[in-house]
Design an enzyme around this catalytic site. Structure first.
Site, PDB file in Angstrom:
ATOM      1  N   THR A  51       0.828  -1.204   0.000  1.00 21.21           N
ATOM      2  CA  THR A  51       0.000   0.000   0.000  1.00 21.21           C
ATOM      3  C   THR A  51       0.863   1.255   0.000  1.00 21.21           C
ATOM      4  O   THR A  51       1.998   1.230   0.507  1.00 21.21           O
ATOM      5  CB  THR A  51      -0.904   0.005   1.266  1.00 21.21           C
ATOM      6  OG1 THR A  51      -1.453   1.298   1.450  1.00 21.21           O
ATOM      7  CG2 THR A  51      -0.130  -0.349   2.526  1.00 21.21           C
ATOM      8  N   LYS A  85       2.420  -3.375   7.193  1.00 21.03           N
ATOM      9  CA  LYS A  85       2.600  -3.553   5.744  1.00 21.03           C
ATOM     10  C   LYS A  85       4.047  -3.207   5.344  1.00 21.03           C
ATOM     11  O   LYS A  85       4.638  -3.867   4.488  1.00 21.03           O
ATOM     12  CB  LYS A  85       1.614  -2.674   4.958  1.00 21.03           C
ATOM     13  CG  LYS A  85       0.154  -3.039   5.115  1.00 21.03           C
ATOM     14  CD  LYS A  85      -0.208  -4.411   4.568  1.00 21.03           C
ATOM     15  CE  LYS A  85      -0.224  -4.470   3.068  1.00 21.03           C
ATOM     16  NZ  LYS A  85      -0.700  -5.818   2.590  1.00 21.03           N
TER      17      LYS A  85
HETATM   18  P1  NAD Z   1     -10.098  -6.745   2.779  1.00 21.86           P
HETATM   19  O1  NAD Z   1      -9.995  -6.479   4.243  1.00 21.86           O
HETATM   20  O2  NAD Z   1     -11.340  -6.395   2.046  1.00 21.86           O
HETATM   21  O3  NAD Z   1      -9.841  -8.308   2.504  1.00 21.86           O
HETATM   22  C1  NAD Z   1      -8.855  -9.031   3.151  1.00 21.86           C
HETATM   23  C2  NAD Z   1      -9.123 -10.519   2.901  1.00 21.86           C
HETATM   24  O4  NAD Z   1      -8.058 -11.253   3.522  1.00 21.86           O
HETATM   25  C3  NAD Z   1     -10.423 -11.030   3.515  1.00 21.86           C
HETATM   26  O5  NAD Z   1     -11.100 -11.866   2.599  1.00 21.86           O
HETATM   27  C4  NAD Z   1      -9.976 -11.821   4.723  1.00 21.86           C
HETATM   28  O6  NAD Z   1     -10.860 -12.906   5.053  1.00 21.86           O
HETATM   29  C5  NAD Z   1      -8.628 -12.323   4.272  1.00 21.86           C
HETATM   30  N1  NAD Z   1      -7.717 -12.605   5.401  1.00 21.86           N
HETATM   31  C6  NAD Z   1      -7.462 -11.804   6.473  1.00 21.86           C
HETATM   32  N2  NAD Z   1      -6.599 -12.415   7.294  1.00 21.86           N
HETATM   33  C7  NAD Z   1      -6.278 -13.617   6.720  1.00 21.86           C
HETATM   34  C8  NAD Z   1      -5.421 -14.678   7.088  1.00 21.86           C
HETATM   35  N3  NAD Z   1      -4.700 -14.643   8.215  1.00 21.86           N
HETATM   36  N4  NAD Z   1      -5.320 -15.745   6.265  1.00 21.86           N
HETATM   37  C9  NAD Z   1      -6.057 -15.801   5.125  1.00 21.86           C
HETATM   38  N5  NAD Z   1      -6.891 -14.827   4.742  1.00 21.86           N
HETATM   39  C10 NAD Z   1      -7.003 -13.736   5.523  1.00 21.86           C
HETATM   40  O7  NAD Z   1      -8.827  -6.035   2.156  1.00 21.86           O
HETATM   41  P2  NAD Z   1      -8.664  -5.296   0.746  1.00 21.86           P
HETATM   42  O8  NAD Z   1      -9.134  -3.900   0.878  1.00 21.86           O
HETATM   43  O9  NAD Z   1      -9.209  -6.158  -0.313  1.00 21.86           O
HETATM   44  O10 NAD Z   1      -7.076  -5.253   0.637  1.00 21.86           O
HETATM   45  C11 NAD Z   1      -6.354  -6.334   0.047  1.00 21.86           C
HETATM   46  C12 NAD Z   1      -4.878  -6.016   0.070  1.00 21.86           C
HETATM   47  O11 NAD Z   1      -4.635  -4.814  -0.633  1.00 21.86           O
HETATM   48  C13 NAD Z   1      -4.334  -5.795   1.486  1.00 21.86           C
HETATM   49  O12 NAD Z   1      -3.072  -6.405   1.557  1.00 21.86           O
HETATM   50  C14 NAD Z   1      -4.212  -4.289   1.612  1.00 21.86           C
HETATM   51  O13 NAD Z   1      -3.150  -3.946   2.471  1.00 21.86           O
HETATM   52  C15 NAD Z   1      -3.918  -3.892   0.178  1.00 21.86           C
HETATM   53  N6  NAD Z   1      -4.364  -2.545  -0.236  1.00 21.86           N
HETATM   54  C16 NAD Z   1      -5.661  -2.155  -0.023  1.00 21.86           C
HETATM   55  C17 NAD Z   1      -6.064  -0.900  -0.480  1.00 21.86           C
HETATM   56  C18 NAD Z   1      -7.505  -0.434  -0.315  1.00 21.86           C
HETATM   57  O14 NAD Z   1      -7.822   0.699  -0.658  1.00 21.86           O
HETATM   58  N7  NAD Z   1      -8.420  -1.268   0.158  1.00 21.86           N
HETATM   59  C19 NAD Z   1      -5.177  -0.040  -1.131  1.00 21.86           C
HETATM   60  C20 NAD Z   1      -3.844  -0.482  -1.326  1.00 21.86           C
HETATM   61  C21 NAD Z   1      -3.460  -1.742  -0.877  1.00 21.86           C
END
Ligand code: NAD
Ligand code: TYD
Length: 351
Positions: free
Chosen positions: A125, A157
């Protein structure tokens, strides 16, 4: 090719599963997800009966489960979306963030090392760079901006990113890292700003804006994040980091007003609440590296992407109902409970 997508029942991972299965019918996909409060199998329901898609419920920190899966499936590529992702929750309870976001990454990379892969991709991120001042519009995050984290979430992260780079250098693991700005689009969990505001506005509830709503985020449609990761895993260079963003900077107040306009709801719903502790002021990505080296271009601007995303939330009320588990309701009630300070009157703010 066989591709492992971890965290694929979440927002971005779910969109990525749909994108990949649609565009690469010749490849096969395994989604590993622990189905925490943020995971929703409903997101993947159209994929579950496809012959080239398999769902496995499990935790990325579970060494036995992860190693057995790698041994059986012999993955070519691993894309890790699995994470605890909500800043406010990391302020309430940091530990689970360190477990999943750091130790989970170590477990996955140890499996990659032991069983061999062509690429491990870490979805990171822009929050690892900390924030930029509001009054320096000329400054952007580049891949060489120093890591300077603010929240337990971003610290976890950043720690993972450093570990990924260490595994590349020490063990020669073929890794890439992408650092994307804030995403919006279908299947986003309604604890994050945009779906939360849509949900509350549709119910004519108060819309909680932290501080004065001046903080700036650089919004990217999730589809464009998916195309960028697809390019990186196929054409990116081992050991490299790629920033992803489309120059769509908006203050939180601008975002909320845009949503209200689309829904034809009054701005009087806006309610200023206590600011987030350590609240990052501004995020802004310089995407020139991925643009110049891999030819990535976003399809959406904020203006073209936000309308369909709001409409998706209106058209998919059943999906929204399903994610509102007991855990979700507990967090929401607790987090917003004592927070309401109506700064409209206090600070003479008008719209
Ligand atoms: P989210 O919270 O919607 O989804 C996370 C998923 O990971 C869920 O399905 C959850 O069940 C699963 N999960 C959590 N812990 C787990 C574990 N220990 N083992 C297996 N599965 C597990 O997150 P998101 O918004 O889709 O983000 C996804 C990735 O993208 C993350 O790594 C986040 O840091 C990164 N990111 C997000 C954004 C944003 O705007 N949402 C922006 C940049 C980067
Ligand atoms: P969020 O969607 O939590 O993403 P991030 O913290 O990763 O950027 O928040 C986006 C912006 O919206 C951030 O500046 C915090 C702000 N915000 C509010 O003003 N009110 C809210 O209820 C939430 C959840 C966020």
């Amino acid at each position: 090719m066989k591709i492992l997508i971890t965290g694929g029942a979440g927002f971005i991972g779910g969109n990525f599963c749909h994108y990949m299965v649609k565009n690469y019918p010749e490849d096969s996909f395994v989604c590993l997800d622990a189905l925490t409060y943020a995971g929703n199998l409903e997101t993947l329901k159209d994929l579950l009966n496809k012959p080239n898609f398999q769902f496995v419920k499990g935790n990325i920190c579970d060494t036995n489960l992860v190693f057995n899966l790698f041994k059986k499936e012999k993955f070519d590529i691993v894309v890790n979306f699995a994470a605890e992702s909500h800043v406010d929750r990391s302020i309430e309870n940091p530990k689970i963030f360190l477990e999943t976001n750091i130790l989970g990454v170590q477990t996955l990379m140890d499996a990659c090392k032991k069983f061999g892969i062509k690429r491990y991709h870490q979805v990171s991120t822009d929050e690892v760079y900390g924030d930029l001042p509001l009054d320096r519009k000329d400054l952007f995050f580049t891949e060489s901006t120093p890591l300077h984290t603010s929240s337990p979430y971003s610290a976890s992260k950043a720690a993972a990113d450093l570990l990924v780079m260490a595994y590349h250098r020490t063990f020669n693991l073929p890794t890439t890292i992408s650092r994307c700005s804030n995403n919006y689009g279908p299947y986003q969990f309604p604890e994050k700003l945009i779906p939360l505001i849509i949900k509350k506005a549709l119910n004519n509830e108060n819309l909680p804006i932290y501080g004065k709503g001046e903080n700036v985020r650089d919004w990217l449609h999730v589809y464009d994040h998916c195309t960028a990761i697809d390019l990186i895993i196929r054409k990116g260079k081992d050991g490299e980091i790629y920033n992803i963003g489309g120059h769509n900077e908006k203050t939180n107040l601008q975002v909320v007003k845009e949503i209200l306009k689309y829904l034809n709801k009054p701005e009087s719903l806006i309610t200023f609440v206590k600011d987030r502790a350590g609240h990052d002021l501004r995020y802004a990505i310089d995407p020139s590296k991925i643009t110049n080296e891999l030819g990535w271009k976003p399809k959406y601007t904020f203006e073209t992407g936000i309308g369909p995303s709001i409409q998706w939330n209106i058209d998919n009320k059943k999906w929204l109902k399903n994610v509102e588990s007991g855990e979700y309701l507990r967090f929401m009630e607790n987090h917003y409970k004592d927070n309401i300070i109506d700064k409209k009157e206090e600070e003479g703010i008008t719209y």
